[in-house]
Each structure stands twice: as structure tokens, then as C-alpha cells.
Design a protein around this motif. Structure first.
Motif, PDB file in Angstrom:
ATOM      1  N   UNK A 142       9.800   2.245  -5.377  1.00 30.46           N
ATOM      2  CA  UNK A 142      10.998   2.066  -4.557  1.00 30.46           C
ATOM      3  C   UNK A 142      10.736   2.107  -3.056  1.00 30.46           C
ATOM      4  N   UNK A 143       9.761   2.884  -2.628  1.00 30.85           N
ATOM      5  CA  UNK A 143       9.577   3.158  -1.195  1.00 30.85           C
ATOM      6  C   UNK A 143       8.303   2.516  -0.673  1.00 30.85           C
ATOM      7  N   UNK A 144       8.428   1.723   0.404  1.00 29.05           N
ATOM      8  CA  UNK A 144       9.652   1.230   1.066  1.00 29.05           C
ATOM      9  C   UNK A 144      10.147  -0.051   0.406  1.00 29.05           C
ATOM     10  N   UNK A 145      11.280  -0.535   0.864  1.00 29.57           N
ATOM     11  CA  UNK A 145      11.873  -1.750   0.316  1.00 29.57           C
ATOM     12  C   UNK A 145      11.105  -2.985   0.775  1.00 29.57           C
ATOM     13  N   UNK A 146      10.598  -3.748  -0.193  1.00 32.47           N
ATOM     14  CA  UNK A 146       9.880  -4.970   0.158  1.00 32.47           C
ATOM     15  C   UNK A 146      10.792  -6.035   0.736  1.00 32.47           C
ATOM     16  N   UNK A 147      12.001  -6.154   0.185  1.00 34.18           N
ATOM     17  CA  UNK A 147      12.953  -7.136   0.709  1.00 34.18           C
ATOM     18  C   UNK A 147      13.320  -6.824   2.159  1.00 34.18           C
ATOM     19  N   UNK A 148      13.529  -5.551   2.457  1.00 34.21           N
ATOM     20  CA  UNK A 148      13.887  -5.153   3.826  1.00 34.21           C
ATOM     21  C   UNK A 148      12.715  -5.376   4.772  1.00 34.21           C
ATOM     22  N   UNK A 149      11.505  -5.114   4.283  1.00 30.45           N
ATOM     23  CA  UNK A 149      10.307  -5.353   5.091  1.00 30.45           C
ATOM     24  C   UNK A 149      10.187  -6.825   5.437  1.00 30.45           C
ATOM     25  N   UNK A 150      10.333  -7.675   4.429  1.00 32.59           N
ATOM     26  CA  UNK A 150      10.241  -9.120   4.651  1.00 32.59           C
ATOM     27  C   UNK A 150      11.327  -9.603   5.598  1.00 32.59           C
ATOM     28  N   UNK A 151      12.556  -9.148   5.384  1.00 32.19           N
ATOM     29  CA  UNK A 151      13.674  -9.604   6.208  1.00 32.19           C
ATOM     30  C   UNK A 151      13.482  -9.219   7.666  1.00 32.19           C
ATOM     31  N   UNK A 152      13.064  -7.975   7.909  1.00 30.73           N
ATOM     32  CA  UNK A 152      12.854  -7.515   9.291  1.00 30.73           C
ATOM     33  C   UNK A 152      11.680  -8.240   9.929  1.00 30.73           C
ATOM     34  N   UNK A 153      10.609  -8.455   9.153  1.00 27.85           N
ATOM     35  CA  UNK A 153       9.448  -9.169   9.680  1.00 27.85           C
ATOM     36  C   UNK A 153       9.804 -10.612  10.025  1.00 27.85           C
ATOM     37  N   UNK A 212       0.831  -1.204   0.000  1.00 26.20           N
ATOM     38  CA  UNK A 212       0.000   0.000   0.000  1.00 26.20           C
ATOM     39  C   UNK A 212       0.867   1.255   0.000  1.00 26.20           C
ATOM     40  N   UNK A 213       1.956   1.226   0.761  1.00 25.87           N
ATOM     41  CA  UNK A 213       2.857   2.383   0.815  1.00 25.87           C
ATOM     42  C   UNK A 213       3.532   2.611  -0.537  1.00 25.87           C
ATOM     43  N   UNK A 214       3.927   1.528  -1.202  1.00 22.36           N
ATOM     44  CA  UNK A 214       4.531   1.665  -2.529  1.00 22.36           C
ATOM     45  C   UNK A 214       3.570   2.360  -3.488  1.00 22.36           C
ATOM     46  N   UNK A 215       2.313   1.918  -3.464  1.00 19.54           N
ATOM     47  CA  UNK A 215       1.319   2.494  -4.362  1.00 19.54           C
ATOM     48  C   UNK A 215       1.053   3.960  -4.016  1.00 19.54           C
ATOM     49  N   UNK A 216       1.075   4.296  -2.737  1.00 15.52           N
ATOM     50  CA  UNK A 216       0.759   5.655  -2.299  1.00 15.52           C
ATOM     51  C   UNK A 216       1.884   6.631  -2.623  1.00 15.52           C
ATOM     52  N   UNK A 217       3.117   6.254  -2.287  1.00 10.73           N
ATOM     53  CA  UNK A 217       4.243   7.172  -2.480  1.00 10.73           C
ATOM     54  C   UNK A 217       4.789   7.134  -3.911  1.00 10.73           C
ATOM     55  N   UNK A 218       4.749   5.963  -4.547  1.00 14.83           N
ATOM     56  CA  UNK A 218       5.178   5.802  -5.936  1.00 14.83           C
ATOM     57  C   UNK A 218       6.541   6.439  -6.209  1.00 14.83           C
ATOM     58  N   UNK A 219       7.497   6.173  -5.346  1.00 22.01           N
ATOM     59  CA  UNK A 219       8.842   6.728  -5.511  1.00 22.01           C
ATOM     60  C   UNK A 219       9.598   5.963  -6.588  1.00 22.01           C
TER      61      UNK A 219
END
Length: 215
Positions: free
Chosen positions: A134-145, A111-118
Motif C-alpha cells: 500500500x505504501x506509497x501510492x503508485x498512482x499518486x506518485x505517477x500523477x504528481x510526477x 523500492x519503498x513498497x517492497x521495504x515498508x510492505x504496508x
């Protein structure tokens, strides 16, 4: 009726403050800058410096490996295997916890990717290409989760220190790999980490009494 059970303990308040409130505040500040079309001056020189020191080296090949691990087929398989392990041991609540910790951060990130569309950074010819924003990083989100989920599930393990170290290292390397590959800005990675971690901590706070099952 006693009100004690409705009053959060100091430890829980600290978790809520450091694990949810502060990360969301930082992510909100970064998002506000992006909405105002303001650039972070440090990102370009930092990325170019990282590229200069890591191109055509072991970190680059490791980053490519982590790139594929963080793609949705592998990420889904990892989450499914952990959930299956919990179900196999008759720990349904923990399996549900794992599924939520994989699905909800992904939904928020999408949802954030679609909203910010960086737009993705374009500082050098990239080895891998991405089609999403680009924003935020999906890989980083998955890794941290994933790292936060594993730490919570294994908190009472005698190997807790090693598990925390391994999970932290994985999340750190997965995020940094996105900068090495030039597909994400550092702030994309940071907010991805914060999103994954804070979402899982939030889910845990809601389900903490249901997943206290012996390993």
C-alpha cells in the motif's frame, strides 16, 4: 575563477528547500511511524467518511477511470507519447528528461513498497483490487510526477496558468481517487504525491541547463 556559478541562487535554494527537502522530511517522518508499527488515528474515520459520501456516485466512477489511467500500460503510454513529441521536435534532452521523470519516481516508489510492505486498507468491499503493497501510492506518485513534468516543460507557455491548474487538478483527483476506492490510506497518497513531485524537481535541478529549449 569566479565562484558565483557554483553558489545556488536564492530562488534555487527555495526550490530545493520547498520542493525536495521538506517533502522528503515529511515522507521520512511518515515512514518512521510505519516502521514503528504506529497507526495514524485519523485515517480510518476519514476514509469511512469519504466512502459514505462518495459510494455509488459520480466520484466513484471517475475514480475507476483514473484507476486505469494510472496503471502501468496507460502510464507508460502517456510518458512515451510526451517523450516522442519532444523527440519529434528534435528536443532530445527534454525527451530524456521525460523518461527519467517517469522511470525514477516509479523505481523509488517500487523500492519503498517492497521495504515498508504496508497492507492495504480493508474497511469495505472494494470495487478494484490491488496486489502490491500500500505504501506509497503508485498512482499518486505517477500523477504528481506527470503533473510536475508537464508544468516544467510548459513553464514558458502563454497558457501556463491553465496548465498548472489542470496538472494540479489531475494529481489531486488521482490521489483522492485512491481513497475513494479504498485501496490506499491517506498517508500513502500524500507520500506518493511528495515522491513524484520531489523526484522530478530533483531531476530538473540536475538537467535545468539542458532542457531550456523553446516550445
Amino acid at each position: 575563477m569566479s565562484l558565483k556559478k557554483y553558489i545556488p541562487s536564492p530562488c534555487r535554494l527555495l526550490i530545493l528547500f520547498l520542493g525536495i527537502f521538506i517533502p522528503l522530511l515529511i515522507a521520512g517522518e511518515i515512514g518512521e511511524h510505519l516502521l514503528a508499527h504506529e497507526r495514524f488515528a485519523f485515517e480510518r474515520p476519514l476514509m469511512l467518511a469519504v466512502h459514505h459520501h462518495t459510494r455509488d456516485s459520480l466520484p466513484t466512477y471517475l475514480a475507476i477511470t483514473l484507476h486505469w489511467i494510472g496503471k502501468w500500460p496507460a502510464a507508460t503510454l502517456i510518458a512515451a507519447l510526451i517523450a516522442w513529441y519532444e523527440l519529434r521536435n528534435f528536443r532530445t534532452n527534454r525527451a530524456v528528461f521525460v523518461i527519467l521523470c517517469a522511470a525514477l519516481p516509479t523505481a523509488i516508489m517500487s523500492a519503498a513498497k517492497a521495504f515498508f510492505s504496508r497492507a492495504r486498507p480493508e474497511f469495505w468491499p472494494r470495487i478494484v483490487e490491488e496486489q502490491s503493497a500500500s505504501f506509497p501510492s503508485g498512482h499518486s506518485t505517477f500523477a504528481a510526477a506527470l503533473a510536475t513534468t508537464i508544468v516544467i516543460l510548459c513553464w514558458h507557455s502563454p497558457y501556463r496558468a491553465w496548465i498548472i491548474f489542470g496538472a494540479f487538478t489531475f494529481a489531486l483527483m488521482a490521489g483522492f481517487s485512491r481513497i475513494i476506492l479504498g485501496v490506499h490510506y491517506p498517508t500513502d497518497v500524500l507520500v506518493g504525491w511528495l515522491t513524484g513531485m520531489s523526484t522530478v524537481i530533483g531531476i530538473h535541478q540536475l538537467m535545468r541547463n539542458k532542457i531550456r529549449q523553446p516550445l
